[in-house]
Scaffold this motif. Structure first.
Motif, mmCIF file in Angstrom:
data_model
loop_
_atom_site.group_PDB
_atom_site.id
_atom_site.type_symbol
_atom_site.label_atom_id
_atom_site.label_comp_id
_atom_site.label_asym_id
_atom_site.label_seq_id
_atom_site.Cartn_x
_atom_site.Cartn_y
_atom_site.Cartn_z
ATOM 1 N N UNK A 25 0.836 -1.131 0.181
ATOM 2 C CA UNK A 25 0.060 -0.134 -0.035
ATOM 3 C C UNK A 25 0.794 1.261 -0.084
ATOM 4 N N UNK A 26 0.179 2.304 -0.287
ATOM 5 C CA UNK A 26 0.863 3.435 0.236
ATOM 6 C C UNK A 26 -0.299 4.397 1.108
ATOM 7 N N UNK A 68 -4.419 -0.142 -2.390
ATOM 8 C CA UNK A 68 -5.391 0.905 -1.630
ATOM 9 C C UNK A 68 -5.572 1.944 -2.479
ATOM 10 N N UNK A 69 -6.211 3.040 -2.371
ATOM 11 C CA UNK A 69 -6.285 4.200 -2.795
ATOM 12 C C UNK A 69 -6.050 5.256 -1.746
ATOM 13 N N UNK A 70 -5.272 6.421 -2.033
ATOM 14 C CA UNK A 70 -4.878 7.605 -1.196
ATOM 15 C C UNK A 70 -5.185 8.757 -1.601
ATOM 16 N N UNK A 71 -5.599 9.880 -0.889
ATOM 17 C CA UNK A 71 -5.748 11.148 -1.275
ATOM 18 C C UNK A 71 -5.744 12.029 -0.086
ATOM 19 N N UNK A 72 -5.439 13.123 0.038
ATOM 20 C CA UNK A 72 -5.111 13.985 -1.087
ATOM 21 C C UNK A 72 -3.599 13.702 -1.589
ATOM 22 N N UNK A 307 11.799 -9.092 4.844
ATOM 23 C CA UNK A 307 12.550 -10.243 5.658
ATOM 24 C C UNK A 307 12.607 -9.624 7.101
ATOM 25 N N UNK A 308 12.462 -8.390 7.242
ATOM 26 C CA UNK A 308 13.052 -7.665 8.358
ATOM 27 C C UNK A 308 11.274 -7.808 9.080
ATOM 28 N N UNK A 309 10.397 -8.081 8.641
ATOM 29 C CA UNK A 309 9.020 -8.255 9.359
ATOM 30 C C UNK A 309 7.931 -6.894 9.164
ATOM 31 N N UNK A 310 8.235 -6.218 8.033
ATOM 32 C CA UNK A 310 7.481 -5.137 7.788
ATOM 33 C C UNK A 310 5.848 -5.641 7.733
ATOM 34 N N UNK A 311 4.998 -4.837 8.357
ATOM 35 C CA UNK A 311 3.536 -5.340 8.232
ATOM 36 C C UNK A 311 2.792 -5.115 7.200
ATOM 37 N N UNK A 312 2.989 -3.877 6.743
ATOM 38 C CA UNK A 312 2.428 -3.617 5.352
ATOM 39 C C UNK A 312 3.791 -2.849 4.488
ATOM 40 N N UNK A 313 3.787 -3.208 3.240
ATOM 41 C CA UNK A 313 4.996 -2.934 2.365
ATOM 42 C C UNK A 313 4.586 -1.470 1.803
ATOM 43 N N UNK A 314 5.306 -0.591 1.872
ATOM 44 C CA UNK A 314 4.926 0.725 1.371
ATOM 45 C C UNK A 314 6.079 1.526 1.095
ATOM 46 N N UNK A 315 6.046 2.758 0.266
ATOM 47 C CA UNK A 315 7.047 3.658 0.153
ATOM 48 C C UNK A 315 7.344 4.348 1.733
ATOM 49 N N UNK A 316 8.412 4.796 1.974
ATOM 50 C CA UNK A 316 8.723 5.372 3.132
ATOM 51 C C UNK A 316 8.153 6.670 3.413
ATOM 52 N N UNK A 317 7.779 7.191 2.347
ATOM 53 C CA UNK A 317 7.026 8.726 2.390
ATOM 54 C C UNK A 317 6.488 8.871 1.061
ATOM 55 N N UNK A 318 5.821 9.910 0.677
ATOM 56 C CA UNK A 318 5.178 10.134 -0.577
ATOM 57 C C UNK A 318 5.888 9.966 -1.702
#
Length: 341
Positions: A25-26, A68-72, A307-318
């Motif tokens: 997601x993002x 997912x979808x995300x705004x704004x 591998x480190x166990x992230x719960x939701x894979x995503x960009x670290x910021x916008x």
């Protein structure tokens, strides 16, 4: 891999339920120039028109592959509503603040939550866009809406220099100011949830240890986060840029369902700090990796997060506006490869 809908998988991930696969997601901004060109929904219009905002947000799911979808797509919505002057930006520049109302400490007393908060030029567009997105995909795809938090708003409305100076010389002024601003955040967040958002991302990097001390955070900001989490009626994620490691322990007790972390935070270390109190979201670098490197580098970094166990894979910021579409799509490929082993 079709055991759950994307919305069900996202919500279960935020609840800490064991899943078949980790969502991709993002929870931060997803607009890119390529997606604008493919949809005809360009900035700055897509920041000020609900139909265009929804079309560009939908492209993050339908074309780029986010689950997912995300705004704004910018962080000036509440700031402009509360008195900042904003330049609308351009196709690859987000709206930005050109002037702010609180030049002196006494000016903060003039900032109140207007009765028409949810009817302003900016908030009404986002609320309408969320409703459009929920009608289009809300049964099966999570709709995430972003809201700037009290520290971020205080730094915009007073200017960063005043914000930092007053935190040292007159912390009571900043605390009182943010006490008003958190009420605006809560009202806006609940309004978004009522119109169809499934989760709120509270964006508040100016409360992080890169900006103020962890002690200042715990004294002045943490109680506001607890209030936000008590009073906002839906899933809640906190996004904090920079190295948030020093405040992860209290953040895990604030009441958020997830914490969105930048690549400066080591995921495995963060997991040891937070335990099962909150879920971690991130943290593939949007600038060093997604923007400037190729798909192989994205695969490597995303796989390391998993591998480190992230719960939701995503960009670290916008996302940066010129992020290549193929790099975004590679996040899903990395996840699928990881879970097919």
């Amino acid at each position: 891999m079709n055991k759950f809908t994307l919305r069900e998988r996202f919500e279960k991930a935020l609840k800490g339920v064991a899943l078949d696969i980790v969502p991709v997601c993002s929870v931060t901004q997803t607009g890119t120039v390529e997606l604008m060109e493919m949809t005809g929904a360009y900035w700055p219009q897509a920041n000020y028109n609900a139909e265009k905002m929804a079309a560009l947000a939908l492209a993050g799911y339908e074309i780029a592959g986010f689950e997912n979808v995300r705004c704004p797509f910018d962080i000036t919505v509440l700031a402009e509503t509360l008195g900042c002057t904003v330049d609308e930006g351009s196709i690859d520049i987000q709206p930005y603040i050109t002037d702010f109302p609180c030049k002196k400490k006494k000016d903060v007393r003039d900032i109140t939550v207007p009765d028409s908060l949810l009817e302003s030029r900016r908030t009404s567009v986002v609320l309408d866009a969320v409703e459009i997105l929920n009608e289009k995909v809300g049964e099966t795809v999570p709709v995430v809406a972003g809201v700037v938090g009290p520290a971020g708003l205080a730094s915009m409305l007073a200017g960063m220099e005043n914000y930092l100076m007053w935190f040292v010389t007159n912390p009571d002024v900043v605390e009182e100011f943010m006490g008003v601003l958190i009420d605006a955040c809560i009202e806006y967040a609940n309004g978004l949830l009522e119109r169809g958002a499934h989760a709120i991302t509270l964006i508040d990097s100016e409360a992080g240890p890169d900006i103020i001390s962890p002690q200042m955070f715990e004294t002045s900001v943490f109680p506001l986060y607890k209030k936000f989490c008590r009073e906002v009626r839906g899933f809640k994620v906190l996004h904090m840029c920079g190295d948030a490691t020093a405040v992860l322990d209290p953040l895990a007790d604030a009441g958020f369902d997830g914490i969105s972390i930048e690549e400066k935070v080591d995921v495995s270390s963060a997991k040891r700090i937070t335990g099962d109190r909150v879920r971690l979201i991130g943290n593939v670098s949007p600038s060093d990796t997604l923007l400037t490197k190729g798909t192989e580098a994205v695969l490597i970094e995303a796989t390391a997060c998993l591998e480190d166990g992230i719960d939701i894979l995503a960009p670290g910021c916008g996302l940066a506006p010129h992020t290549p579409l193929e790099n975004i799509k590679t996040l899903v490929r990395a996840r699928d490869n990881y879970f097919s082993q």
